[in-house]
Design a protein around this motif. Sequence first.
Motif: not given
Length: 286
Positions: A74-76, A81-83, A230-232
Amino acid sequence: MTQQNPRKAIVLFLLITFAISAIFYAFIIHTGKIMGGRGAFVIGMMWSPALAAFLTSLIIKRPISAMAWKWGEGRYQLWSYLVPFLYSFAAYLIIWTVGWGKFYDPEFVGGVAESFGLEKVPKGMVIALYIFLTATYGMVRSMSTALGEEIGWRGFLAPEMYRILGYTKTAFITGCIWALWHLPILLFADYNSGTPAWYGFSCFSILVISGSFIFTWFRLRSGSLWSAVILHASHNLFIQAIFTPLTLTSEKTKYFYDEFGIVIPILSLLVAIYLWTRRGELPAPK
């Protein structure tokens, strides 16, 4: 063809991706608008890499389940999401503070207030509500389109390249391919913020190539396709749906904001350099 032929698999995947994408390039260029066809064309384009990954897997007799569908730690996913939020928020703080753009655009916020039926509510509350709803529930829609690209780029292509090229070359080459994949709609449609094509594509290429280092690092470190998705989705959401429309622009703003200005690419590049220094944490290619 078998799993022992990564180069052939890569070439096959790219040929299919660009062949399918060409159909949607034609539709978008015909209308001249990235949202032509009420957005159906760009959705088709964004899902072209996924369809290519599925077809390639079928041809080389590799199960689709091999594309790292597990959720992972979950941390990744949280950092995924946050980066994008952090580098895009920092970029727009710079833009607003220096005066290349202003916070906020009264016309846009007024339209949001009217659509919410909150014309008499203070504009600060309207903005806060809009950001909250977009940054939470809006992620569902953003992930639905980002998933199409990431199944192809980071679900299939990046791991396949990583087997033979390692992290640095994989991230750089997939980033270059990713940038070139966008080039037709940048040159011949309205996928730009109004700057000259050479400037917009240069800034966009820096952003996409540095983004490839970020996305690839998280995808390999987490072992999960969902980190890249999620990053995208987060990147598209905060830039395209929140910070860019909230910015009051002037003639010079287009050279600094959004994906085609210079500020976000620089901050994305800094994040990419930081993660590149941590490439030793990545698992060995399988």
